[in-house]
Structure formats: C-alpha cells, structure tokens
Scaffold this motif. Structure first.
Motif, PDB file in Angstrom:
ATOM      1  N   GLN A 325       4.219   6.368   6.791  1.00  0.00           N
ATOM      2  CA  GLN A 325       3.318   5.256   6.482  1.00  0.00           C
ATOM      3  C   GLN A 325       2.881   5.293   5.021  1.00  0.00           C
ATOM      4  OE1 GLN A 325       4.480   4.249   9.420  1.00  0.00           O
ATOM      5  NE2 GLN A 325       2.632   2.986   9.529  1.00  0.00           N
ATOM      6  N   ALA A 326       2.501   6.489   4.554  1.00  0.00           N
ATOM      7  CA  ALA A 326       2.072   6.609   3.154  1.00  0.00           C
ATOM      8  C   ALA A 326       3.216   6.296   2.207  1.00  0.00           C
ATOM      9  CB  ALA A 326       1.538   8.015   2.892  1.00  0.00           C
ATOM     10  N   GLY A 327       4.417   6.781   2.534  1.00  0.00           N
ATOM     11  CA  GLY A 327       5.568   6.497   1.688  1.00  0.00           C
ATOM     12  C   GLY A 327       5.832   5.008   1.579  1.00  0.00           C
ATOM     13  N   ALA A 328       5.735   4.301   2.704  1.00  0.00           N
ATOM     14  CA  ALA A 328       5.935   2.847   2.688  1.00  0.00           C
ATOM     15  C   ALA A 328       4.873   2.158   1.840  1.00  0.00           C
ATOM     16  CB  ALA A 328       5.913   2.299   4.112  1.00  0.00           C
ATOM     17  N   ALA A 329       3.627   2.638   1.918  1.00  0.00           N
ATOM     18  CA  ALA A 329       2.547   2.048   1.122  1.00  0.00           C
ATOM     19  C   ALA A 329       2.775   2.295  -0.363  1.00  0.00           C
ATOM     20  CB  ALA A 329       1.203   2.623   1.555  1.00  0.00           C
TER      21      ALA A 329
END
Length: 481
Positions: A325-329
């Motif tokens: 999720q953080a990587g996508a953000a």
C-alpha cells in the motif's frame, strides 16, 4: 563520502522493505535498499520460517497418531537432529545470498550497512569498515527497520543472557530445562516446539491466561494441551529477579524460585528506532513512528514508516501488506497523482485495523481474524456470538479421531456482517482466509448462505455457524414478539 541519489531509499531489508522496494521499482522508480544484517530479515531467519519448521514435525506426528490405522505405523519418536537440520534448510544456514540475488534481479540497489537519517530525504549508510555513503531520496525515505525483543526490567534478567525469539528459533540443541517468560504467540509456540523436542519446559505468564488478546477459549485450549504435553504452565506468575548460578538460570517469583538451563523472554517488542537519526528530522529516538493510513509519517510528507516500526500490526503478512500500500502511494505521489485516504483506497492500509488474520501454530492451532468479543464490547458494536463444537463437523471427525475444537463467530446485528471469527483446533490455519475474505469484504450473512462448503470438509463449519446465527435470531424474534 560518496553521495548517490535515488527516487526512494528504504532502510531495512526485511520482508517489508523488500516488498516496498519491489513495488516502487515496478512503478518505474529507482530504489536503494539498506540492510545491516541479513536480507530477508526477522521472518526469514529468526521468526516465521524457522519457528514453523520447528513445529511442523510435531504437528505431522500428532496428525498421524490421531487417525486409527495410521497411528499404528508411528513406531518411533521425532528425530531432533533431523528436525533442526530441516529448520536450517529454511534459513539457508543463515546465509542471505539467495535473497540478495532476488533483490538484484528485481532491479533494486542493495547497500549493506547501517542506515541512519541525516536530515530531510537523506540517509547515511555506514558499512562494516566504517566507510560512509550519503543517499538522497528524490521522493521518499521508507523506514522499515522493524522491531526487536523487549526484556522486562526485572532485576538481573538482562544480565543472565536470556534467549530472545532469535535464540529460541536458531538453537543448535534442545536445552534440558527451558524457562519461558511470556504466554503470548511466541511463548506458546516455543514452549510447544521445545517440549516436543525433549526439553522440560516451564511457561510463566504474568496474567491470568495464555494468549490474552484472543478469545478465552483459545488460551484455555492451548494451556490444556501444553500441560498434556508435559509443560508446567503457570499463569499469574511474574518474574521479579534473575541470576546465574554456574550454568543454571534462577528466576525469582512470588511463588518461589525456578531453575533452568536457559530462559526465553517473550513478552513483547520494541521499535528499532533508537539509533536511526530520528532526532535529525525532529522525531524522538526509540519511539514507534506515527503514520497515517498511507503509512506516511505525520508531519514529514517525504517519510514513511512501514511494518512493525509503526506498531499497527506486528505480523509479517501485515508488514508486506503495508509495504504494497505504501509503495503504491509513493509511486502515485511521485507521478503527481492525488492519493485518497478513504477506506479501501488502493493507497491505504485499513485491513490492519479491520481484518487482520493471525495464526498461533500451537497444538491445537488458533486461527483468527477481526474482532474478539472483548474488542467488540469495547467498541460498543451491537453483536451476537455464535459458537460451535468443531468435532460435530464431518470433515473434522474424518481429519482426526475424537477431534476437538471450537469455532466462534461475531456478527454485527445491525448490518448483519461478520465482525470476527476464531477457530481453535488441529489444522484450522487453512480455514482463516475464508473468514478473512468474509470479514474484509463485509459479505452479508444472507449472501454467505450461498457460499456452499464442500462436503465432507472442515469448511462445513461455516454452515453450522450460519445455522447457529439464524436460530439465535429466530429465538430473539420470538421472545420479543
């Protein structure tokens, strides 16, 4: 000092850091991964993989002995040396060459050394020779340094050289007498493993029951099974002091002294942020990182705290989830896109508070997701509890003669969706993902009736839970009429 620039710098090359770096590279960014120990981190070498490898032989033997006909074929005992050797294959002998190879193949730059923040978007990496490299991040620095075992402040306990979970999962032989301090996931699993491998185990829990964060039935079942396996389980026991007498460890409690050859301390974790340079960016050292649902550190829009280091859910699979999720953000923000923090956005972590699955690999296993009864009551959510004896399910009785286990479901009576599910019994770990889908997807009870379980499998427990909820609702309607 050399200076290099990347789009993203990830401090910590465990499973969380690896996954985050992979996501951003797949999204078209460059990434540096900084690791001071072994690439792959705690899970690969000192936690999930070696601990479950230690437990699997015990589980397999118990499964065979629980079936008449197979039972008679089990004529020997578990081979301790072979079990430890098999465990070592899962850690690759504590060699990370294969993991480092994967990192290189994924297009991630690996820097070995200790990473420390040195102001905004800057990380200084110091290698074992004391040489430094300054890394600057165009878009983000992700802190994925995880957590480490905490040792309580009992007088002398740190000085006796206690085992932490690292030593417990990597030991080269079974200790004759093992004292385990802490009755949570790690304490119960390691008590199970080493008792089966020949140690005389005493398990001390400060509170009144084991696995206190789970349903009471879980802790009660595990305590009963541990006692049946020869473990001395002592709830309500606090260690106040410790000392060494020769090769013995001596623990002092209100009930007297206990002696062992080793003591495992498994009472919780603390963040690995003490020497991370947090003070250079205005944050207190040694604390967990406060993050929003996109895992962005509050007040530092370029910084992310992902995995154990934010103390939201200290589980490997949740760290990997947060990393995705953080990587996508990070990728979206690097492209100038708007990142929504709404529930179920592809850029936020919400499952770690709404639908976190976990498994305790004891005998019996405990698999759960979502809320417990106590948590639902604290949250003030109207709910109904449905409980069923899993031994009454055809698939369970085929799995093991005299199968005993419990299934507990919590239903939100206003919305008629599942809030949480707990399974206690042999081989229930594989049931938990179906429950996770139902809880995370907020699948209506009315629709779950159409998810027909195959017969005869243990998944038929779903039908029994639905019937239990229907019958309870009918009784409630009748009594209020």
């Amino acid at each position: 000092m050399d200076t290099r620039e990347f789009d993203v710098v990830v401090i910590g090359g465990g499973s969380t850091g690896e996954n985050l770096a992979d996501v951003v590279v797949r999204g078209g960014l460059t990434a540096a991964l900084v690791e001071a120990e072994l690439v792959g981190g705690e899970c690969s070498y000192w936690a999930c993989m070696p601990s479950k490898a230690l437990l699997r032989g015990t589980e397999a033997l118990a499964a065979a002995r629980a079936v008449d006909g197979a039972r008679q074929a089990v004529t020997g005992e578990q081979d301790v040396a072979a079990t430890l050797a098999r465990r070592d294959t899962f850690t690759h002998g504590w060699d990370d060459a294969s993991q480092a190879g994967w990192v290189a193949g994924a297009g991630i730059e690996l820097l070995r050394g200790t990473g420390r923040l040195d102001g905004e978007r800057t990380v200084v990496v110091t290698d074992t020779d004391g040489q430094g490299t300054r890394l600057t991040a165009r878009h983000a620095v992700a802190v994925c340094t995880g957590s480490e075992a905490a040792v309580p402040p009992a007088d002398g306990l740190r000085e006796v050289g206690p085992w932490t979970p690292r030593e417990a999962t990597s030991a080269k032989e079974a200790p004759g007498r093992l004292l385990v301090v802490g009755g949570g996931y790690v304490g119960c699993e390691m008590a199970t493993a080493w008792a089966a491998l020949g140690s005389q185990v005493t398990l001390l829990q400060r509170g009144p029951r084991l696995l206190p964060d789970l349903e009471p039935e879980a802790g009660e079942a595990v305590a009963e099974a541990l006692r049946a396996a020869g473990v001395d389980v002592r709830p309500g026991t606090e260690v106040t002091a410790a000392r060494r007498e020769g090769t013995e460890v001596v623990l002092t409690t209100a009930g007297g002294e206990l002696r062992g050859d080793e003591v495992l301390v498994a009472v919780g974790r603390r963040p690995r942020t003490g020497d991370l340079g947090l003070d250079t960016v205005g944050l207190p050292p040694g604390e967990y990182l406060d993050v929003d649902d996109s895992l962005q550190v509050r007040g530092l829009p370029w910084a992310y705290g992902v995995g154990d280091v934010n103390n939201r859910r200290q589980l490997t699979h949740m760290g990997k989830y947060q990393a995705r999720q953080a990587g996508a953000a990070i990728v979206a923000r690097a492209r100038g896109e708007q990142v929504s923090l709404a529930d179920w956005s592809p850029f936020v972590a919400t499952a770690d508070r709404l639908a976190t699955p976990s498994v305790v690999f004891t005998a019996p296993q405990v698999a759960s997701v979502g809320l417990t009864r106590a948590a639902a009551e604290r949250a003030g959510v109207a709910h109904r509890v449905v409980q069923y004896d899993m031994g009454g399910v055809a698939g369970a009785s085929l799995h093991a003669d005299g199968y005993t286990g419990t299934a507990i479901a919590l239903v939100d009576t206003d919305r008629e969706v599942l809030l949480g599910v707990t399974f206690v019994g042999p081989a229930v770990a594989e049931l938990v993902h179906a429950a996770t889908v139902a809880v995370a997807g907020e699948v209506p009870i009315a629709r779950l009736w159409h998810a027909v379980p195959a017969y005869p499998t243990m998944s038929e427990i779903w039908l029994r839970l639905l019937e239990g909820y229907r019958d309870a609702a009918d009784r409630s309607s009748s009594s209020s009429a």
